[in-house]
Design an enzyme around this catalytic site. Structure first.
Site, PDB file in Angstrom:
ATOM      1  N   ALA A 208       0.824  -1.205   0.000  1.00  0.00           N
ATOM      2  CA  ALA A 208       0.000   0.000   0.000  1.00  0.00           C
ATOM      3  C   ALA A 208       0.858   1.255   0.000  1.00  0.00           C
ATOM      4  O   ALA A 208       0.511   2.253  -0.636  1.00  0.00           O
ATOM      5  CB  ALA A 208      -0.938   0.006   1.200  1.00  0.00           C
ATOM      6  N   ASP A 209       1.971   1.236   0.722  1.00  0.00           N
ATOM      7  CA  ASP A 209       2.850   2.400   0.719  1.00  0.00           C
ATOM      8  C   ASP A 209       3.425   2.647  -0.672  1.00  0.00           C
ATOM      9  O   ASP A 209       3.469   3.789  -1.146  1.00  0.00           O
ATOM     10  CB  ASP A 209       3.993   2.204   1.723  1.00  0.00           C
ATOM     11  CG  ASP A 209       3.589   2.547   3.144  1.00  0.00           C
ATOM     12  OD1 ASP A 209       2.801   3.491   3.326  1.00  0.00           O
ATOM     13  OD2 ASP A 209       4.071   1.876   4.076  1.00  0.00           O
ATOM     14  N   GLY A 210       3.885   1.586  -1.327  1.00  0.00           N
ATOM     15  CA  GLY A 210       4.480   1.741  -2.640  1.00  0.00           C
ATOM     16  C   GLY A 210       3.475   2.186  -3.689  1.00  0.00           C
ATOM     17  O   GLY A 210       3.699   3.151  -4.425  1.00  0.00           O
TER      18      GLY A 210
END
Length: 395
Positions: free
Chosen positions: A168-170
């Site tokens: 999700a961060d990427g």
């Protein structure tokens, strides 16, 4: 070579850890000047993630590269005006605080566009600015679970599992950088301030194109299938004779025919549609697994490549750094660390372009390395004012 596409764009990064800092880093790789705001005492928490080298996270060299570090304690009463003066001198503000936190710090969209009426603001948060969950805390793993990615990851008879990296961060970091370009374009067309509200979960939900539409048609939720693809067979990780792993997805009819030929398995050609192959998945997967298991990885890769079959090894970090293709493209680079004198291995900017070159910029900054320069040059403060702010713990 012409200037990079974002040359002249200035970004104020008021975010921590991964998604927000990734978005600003991507903008910086293509020409933007990125100024990162950090807490004076601790800096970005990512500075402290193990493994540490000389007291600082090895990963920080990647996360912080190409940025200028300015320390401001956002909890201090005078911080909001200071951030506002910096916002007046930038094009884009990137933040990943919850909506209530931005309001409490007095650095929300309406607060900052009072300093720059045509400001672009990218706000990453767990659940977005609207809806009943807007002020819930959350990180990448929470977003992955919420968006359904974790539900469908793992083996059929096992529990849900996280991916090997906080996806999700990427994904959201990349999407936020994309949103910044959209908002900047709209600002330039209209002259109006722009706010992009990017929850961590929504880019993931958008990415899983089959998940909701299948449910809408069948009334059933796609469950965990391990490494198998619900729409494609063969599609798995197969172990070679020498103990390596091979990814082999026959995603098209042409790829299936090539694989059947290289396997010398003409009897399998009768399964001449994806629907038929999914119906006979167990037989097909077992035959492909046996074929792969009869070969060592490198000779098998040569055989498959010559036949035009898409396949590839499951690489470790060591494999990646030694791979001749990655080395030839410069996908991994060595960046000198001015403070230690030692080069650091890290990923290069992704993609190659005909009209410009991305760049990494300088090494990751020391905490507060550029505070005085930025406050003087962009906020218009005199040296005695900066000294006074330091003395009182504002910066």
């Amino acid at each position: 070579m012409a200037d990079r596409p974002l040359s002249g764009v200035r970004v104020l990064d008021v975010s921590t850890i991964l998604a927000g800092p990734l978005a600003s880093a991507l903008l910086g790789e293509f020409g933007a000047e990125v100024i990162k705001v950090e807490h004076p005492a601790t800096g970005d928490p990512a500075r402290h993630y193990p493994p540490l080298e000389d007291g600082e996270s090895a990963a920080w060299s990647m996360i912080g590269r190409g940025k200028r570090s300015v320390t401001i304690d956002l909890h201090h009463a005078e911080a909001a005006a200071l951030v506002g003066r910096l916002a007046a001198a930038v094009d884009i503000v990137v933040t990943n605080f919850r909506p209530s936190t931005l309001r409490r710090f007095r650095i929300d969209f309406d607060d900052l566009r009072a300093y720059r009426p045509d400001l672009v603001m990218i706000q990453v948060s767990a659940f977005g600015r609207t809806g009943p969950y807007a002020d819930r805390p959350g990180f990448a793993r929470v977003a992955e679970a919420f968006a359904g990615l974790t539900h469908r990851t793992g083996t059929p008879d096992g529990p849900p599992v996280f991916a090997g990296y906080p996806v999700a961060d990427g994904v959201t970091g990349i999407y936020a950088a994309f949103a910044a370009m959209l908002a900047l374009r709209q600002r330039d067309l209209t002259g109006q301030a722009q706010l992009a509200d990017i929850p961590l979960y929504e880019p993931l939900l958008r990415m899983m194109e089959d998940f909701v539409v299948e449910y809408g048609v069948t009334g059933e939720t796609r469950e965990r299938q391990g490494n198998r693809n619900p729409h494609i067979s063969p599609n798995d990780l197969y172990r070679t004779r020498d103990g390596r792993w091979l990814a082999l997805p026959a995603s098209t009819e042409q790829m299936w025919r090539r694989l059947v030929t290289v396997m010398d398995a003409g009897d399998l050609a009768v399964h001449n549609s994806m629907t038929a192959r999914l119906e006979h998945r167990e037989e097909i997967e077992a035959r492909v697994a046996a074929f792969v298991a009869a070969h060592d990885l490198e000779p098998l890769m040569s055989l498959l490549t010559e036949a035009g079959v898409a396949a590839g090894p499951v690489n470790s970090a060591a494999d990646i750094c030694a791979d001749p293709h990655i080395r030839a493209r410069g996908s991994i680079v060595e960046v000198p660390d001015a403070r230690t004198g030692r080069p650091r291995l890290m990923q290069a900017p992704a993609g190659r372009f005909s009209g410009f070159d991305p760049t990494i910029g300088g090494a990751a900054p020391a905490l507060g390395e550029h505070t005085a320069d930025v406050l003087r040059d962009l906020a218009g403060l005199a040296e005695p004012e900066i000294h006074d702010l330091r003395h009182r713990g504002v910066v």
